[in-house]
Design a protein around this motif. Structure first.
Motif, PDB file in Angstrom:
ATOM      1  N   GLY A   1    -107.822 -31.591 -15.680  1.00 10.61           N
ATOM      2  CA  GLY A   1    -107.280 -32.423 -16.902  1.00 10.61           C
ATOM      3  C   GLY A   1    -107.306 -33.929 -16.656  1.00 10.61           C
ATOM      4  N   LEU A   2    -108.002 -34.407 -15.517  1.00  8.86           N
ATOM      5  CA  LEU A   2    -107.746 -35.808 -15.557  1.00  8.86           C
ATOM      6  C   LEU A   2    -109.374 -36.442 -15.955  1.00  8.86           C
ATOM      7  CD1 LEU A   2    -105.904 -36.678 -11.972  1.00  8.86           C
ATOM      8  CD2 LEU A   2    -105.179 -36.993 -14.349  1.00  8.86           C
ATOM      9  N   GLY A   3    -109.919 -35.875 -16.189  1.00 12.65           N
ATOM     10  CA  GLY A   3    -111.340 -36.041 -16.762  1.00 12.65           C
ATOM     11  C   GLY A   3    -112.160 -36.686 -15.880  1.00 12.65           C
ATOM     12  N   LEU A   4    -112.260 -36.214 -14.606  1.00 15.09           N
ATOM     13  CA  LEU A   4    -113.100 -36.780 -13.414  1.00 15.09           C
ATOM     14  C   LEU A   4    -114.564 -35.985 -13.545  1.00 15.09           C
ATOM     15  CD1 LEU A   4    -110.451 -36.261 -10.741  1.00 15.09           C
ATOM     16  CD2 LEU A   4    -111.048 -38.303 -11.788  1.00 15.09           C
ATOM     17  N   SER A   5    -115.476 -36.909 -13.391  1.00 14.52           N
ATOM     18  CA  SER A   5    -116.867 -36.445 -13.092  1.00 14.52           C
ATOM     19  C   SER A   5    -117.097 -35.589 -11.882  1.00 14.52           C
ATOM     20  CB  SER A   5    -117.802 -37.590 -12.968  1.00 14.52           C
ATOM     21  OG  SER A   5    -117.697 -38.390 -11.746  1.00 14.52           O
TER      22      SER A   5
ATOM     23  N   VAL B   1    -109.567 -24.388   1.591  1.00 16.09           N
ATOM     24  CA  VAL B   1    -108.926 -25.411   0.759  1.00 16.09           C
ATOM     25  C   VAL B   1    -110.162 -26.105  -0.042  1.00 16.09           C
ATOM     26  CG1 VAL B   1    -107.880 -27.795   0.770  1.00 16.09           C
ATOM     27  CG2 VAL B   1    -107.006 -25.835   1.943  1.00 16.09           C
ATOM     28  N   ARG B   2    -111.145 -26.522   0.540  1.00 16.09           N
ATOM     29  CA  ARG B   2    -112.324 -27.101  -0.047  1.00 16.09           C
ATOM     30  C   ARG B   2    -112.635 -26.294  -1.249  1.00 16.09           C
ATOM     31  NH1 ARG B   2    -114.753 -30.684  -2.396  1.00 16.09           N
ATOM     32  NH2 ARG B   2    -116.740 -31.536  -1.762  1.00 16.09           N
ATOM     33  N   ARG B   3    -113.082 -25.040  -1.069  1.00 23.09           N
ATOM     34  CA  ARG B   3    -113.492 -24.242  -2.058  1.00 23.09           C
ATOM     35  C   ARG B   3    -112.523 -24.005  -3.259  1.00 23.09           C
ATOM     36  NH1 ARG B   3    -114.922 -20.760   2.009  1.00 23.09           N
ATOM     37  NH2 ARG B   3    -112.996 -19.713   1.917  1.00 23.09           N
ATOM     38  N   ALA B   4    -111.273 -24.222  -3.025  1.00 20.81           N
ATOM     39  CA  ALA B   4    -110.182 -24.197  -4.162  1.00 20.81           C
ATOM     40  C   ALA B   4    -110.379 -25.556  -4.724  1.00 20.81           C
ATOM     41  CB  ALA B   4    -108.837 -23.777  -3.444  1.00 20.81           C
ATOM     42  N   VAL B   5    -110.473 -26.596  -4.168  1.00 20.37           N
ATOM     43  CA  VAL B   5    -110.552 -27.890  -4.916  1.00 20.37           C
ATOM     44  C   VAL B   5    -112.018 -28.237  -5.597  1.00 20.37           C
ATOM     45  CG1 VAL B   5    -110.742 -30.447  -4.473  1.00 20.37           C
ATOM     46  CG2 VAL B   5    -109.152 -29.042  -3.266  1.00 20.37           C
ATOM     47  N   ALA B   6    -112.764 -27.482  -5.212  1.00 18.39           N
ATOM     48  CA  ALA B   6    -114.140 -27.598  -5.707  1.00 18.39           C
ATOM     49  C   ALA B   6    -114.379 -26.842  -6.931  1.00 18.39           C
ATOM     50  CB  ALA B   6    -115.498 -27.261  -4.708  1.00 18.39           C
ATOM     51  N   ARG B   7    -113.419 -25.950  -7.247  1.00 14.99           N
ATOM     52  CA  ARG B   7    -113.470 -25.255  -8.497  1.00 14.99           C
ATOM     53  C   ARG B   7    -113.475 -25.942  -9.932  1.00 14.99           C
ATOM     54  NH1 ARG B   7    -109.315 -20.429  -6.428  1.00 14.99           N
ATOM     55  NH2 ARG B   7    -110.879 -19.749  -4.767  1.00 14.99           N
TER      56      ARG B   7
ATOM     57  N   ALA C   1    -100.981 -25.318  -0.902  1.00 10.87           N
ATOM     58  CA  ALA C   1    -100.480 -24.075  -0.243  1.00 10.87           C
ATOM     59  C   ALA C   1    -101.123 -22.904  -0.822  1.00 10.87           C
ATOM     60  CB  ALA C   1     -98.854 -24.280  -0.594  1.00 10.87           C
ATOM     61  N   ALA C   2    -101.285 -23.055  -2.242  1.00 14.53           N
ATOM     62  CA  ALA C   2    -101.983 -21.563  -2.799  1.00 14.53           C
ATOM     63  C   ALA C   2    -103.645 -21.614  -2.329  1.00 14.53           C
ATOM     64  CB  ALA C   2    -102.255 -21.886  -4.286  1.00 14.53           C
ATOM     65  N   ALA C   3    -104.310 -22.500  -1.964  1.00 18.55           N
ATOM     66  CA  ALA C   3    -105.590 -22.421  -1.416  1.00 18.55           C
ATOM     67  C   ALA C   3    -105.245 -21.998   0.219  1.00 18.55           C
ATOM     68  CB  ALA C   3    -106.199 -23.788  -1.493  1.00 18.55           C
ATOM     69  N   LEU C   4    -104.456 -22.563   0.741  1.00 14.20           N
ATOM     70  CA  LEU C   4    -104.275 -22.057   2.237  1.00 14.20           C
ATOM     71  C   LEU C   4    -104.022 -20.617   2.361  1.00 14.20           C
ATOM     72  CD1 LEU C   4    -102.355 -25.055   3.579  1.00 14.20           C
ATOM     73  CD2 LEU C   4    -105.004 -24.161   4.176  1.00 14.20           C
ATOM     74  N   ALA C   5    -103.515 -20.008   1.245  1.00 14.88           N
ATOM     75  CA  ALA C   5    -103.104 -18.722   1.344  1.00 14.88           C
ATOM     76  C   ALA C   5    -104.125 -17.695   0.621  1.00 14.88           C
ATOM     77  CB  ALA C   5    -101.765 -18.464   0.519  1.00 14.88           C
ATOM     78  N   GLY C   6    -105.116 -18.436   0.336  1.00 12.80           N
ATOM     79  CA  GLY C   6    -106.407 -17.740  -0.252  1.00 12.80           C
ATOM     80  C   GLY C   6    -106.335 -17.356  -1.967  1.00 12.80           C
ATOM     81  N   GLU C   7    -105.405 -18.117  -2.504  1.00 13.85           N
ATOM     82  CA  GLU C   7    -104.966 -17.872  -4.082  1.00 13.85           C
ATOM     83  C   GLU C   7    -105.807 -19.019  -4.610  1.00 13.85           C
ATOM     84  OE1 GLU C   7    -100.834 -18.279  -4.429  1.00 13.85           O
ATOM     85  OE2 GLU C   7    -100.550 -16.472  -2.970  1.00 13.85           O
ATOM     86  N   PRO C   8    -106.178 -18.613  -5.982  1.00 17.85           N
ATOM     87  CA  PRO C   8    -106.641 -19.673  -6.889  1.00 17.85           C
ATOM     88  C   PRO C   8    -105.793 -20.897  -6.862  1.00 17.85           C
ATOM     89  CG  PRO C   8    -106.553 -17.656  -7.905  1.00 17.85           C
ATOM     90  CD  PRO C   8    -105.852 -17.494  -6.721  1.00 17.85           C
ATOM     91  N   ALA C   9    -106.381 -22.294  -7.052  1.00 21.75           N
ATOM     92  CA  ALA C   9    -105.883 -23.377  -7.082  1.00 21.75           C
ATOM     93  C   ALA C   9    -106.453 -24.274  -7.989  1.00 21.75           C
ATOM     94  CB  ALA C   9    -105.572 -24.052  -5.671  1.00 21.75           C
ATOM     95  N   ASP C  10    -105.990 -24.993  -8.885  1.00 23.97           N
ATOM     96  CA  ASP C  10    -106.551 -26.130  -9.711  1.00 23.97           C
ATOM     97  C   ASP C  10    -105.936 -27.325  -9.474  1.00 23.97           C
ATOM     98  OD1 ASP C  10    -108.051 -27.504 -11.585  1.00 23.97           O
ATOM     99  OD2 ASP C  10    -106.482 -26.967 -13.308  1.00 23.97           O
ATOM    100  N   ALA C  11    -106.456 -28.202  -8.597  1.00 20.20           N
ATOM    101  CA  ALA C  11    -105.814 -29.312  -8.048  1.00 20.20           C
ATOM    102  C   ALA C  11    -105.782 -30.650  -8.864  1.00 20.20           C
ATOM    103  CB  ALA C  11    -106.249 -29.598  -6.578  1.00 20.20           C
ATOM    104  N   TRP C  12    -107.067 -30.888  -9.476  1.00 22.09           N
ATOM    105  CA  TRP C  12    -106.973 -31.844 -10.189  1.00 22.09           C
ATOM    106  C   TRP C  12    -107.513 -31.753 -11.597  1.00 22.09           C
ATOM    107  CZ3 TRP C  12    -105.585 -36.686  -8.420  1.00 22.09           C
ATOM    108  CH2 TRP C  12    -105.329 -36.790  -7.088  1.00 22.09           C
TER     109      TRP C  12
END
Length: 124
Positions: free
Chosen positions: A86-90, A118-124, A73-84
């Protein structure tokens, strides 16, 4: 979740003015799914991925889904989002999770500019 297209809500219209009014919780006029449904579909794909699913062992998925919904929802509104975080993903795994989200958004007929946001927000 087996939701038929006919089960999804239809946006209301303002007959007096002839203007289209999207139903509450909609991502856009064109989209027939809510951020919660996007996340539900997204999590199903990530959970089915043999390499990614071990990262979800012991994770409170209800809480994760709520966090992801807020992030989308934040990403769609143009706001920063940290989706994943802290899970230690590569970087590759993070990118694959983002690809799953893009696929879900594309299948939901989300406008291209919103998918990119949304893609840009998740890629951060």
């Amino acid at each position: 979740m087996n939701t038929a297209a006919a089960d999804l809500p239809v946006p209301a219209t303002n007959q007096e003015e002839g203007a289209h009014i999207p139903a509450p919780g909609r991502l856009s006029d064109r989209v027939q799914v809510t951020p919660e449904e996007i996340v539900h579909r997204w999590l199903r794909l990530v959970t089915a991925d043999a390499e990614l699913s071990p990262y979800l062992i012991g994770v409170d998925r209800v809480r994760l889904a709520a966090h992801l919904t807020a992030s989308v929802a934040a990403a769609l509104a143009g706001e920063p989002a940290d989706a994943w975080g802290g899970l230690g993903l590569s970087e590759e795994q993070h990118r694959r999770i983002g690809d799953y989200l893009v696929g879900v958004c594309w299948a939901a007929d989300l406008p291209d500019e919103r998918i990119a946001r949304v893609r840009r927000a998740v890629a951060r």
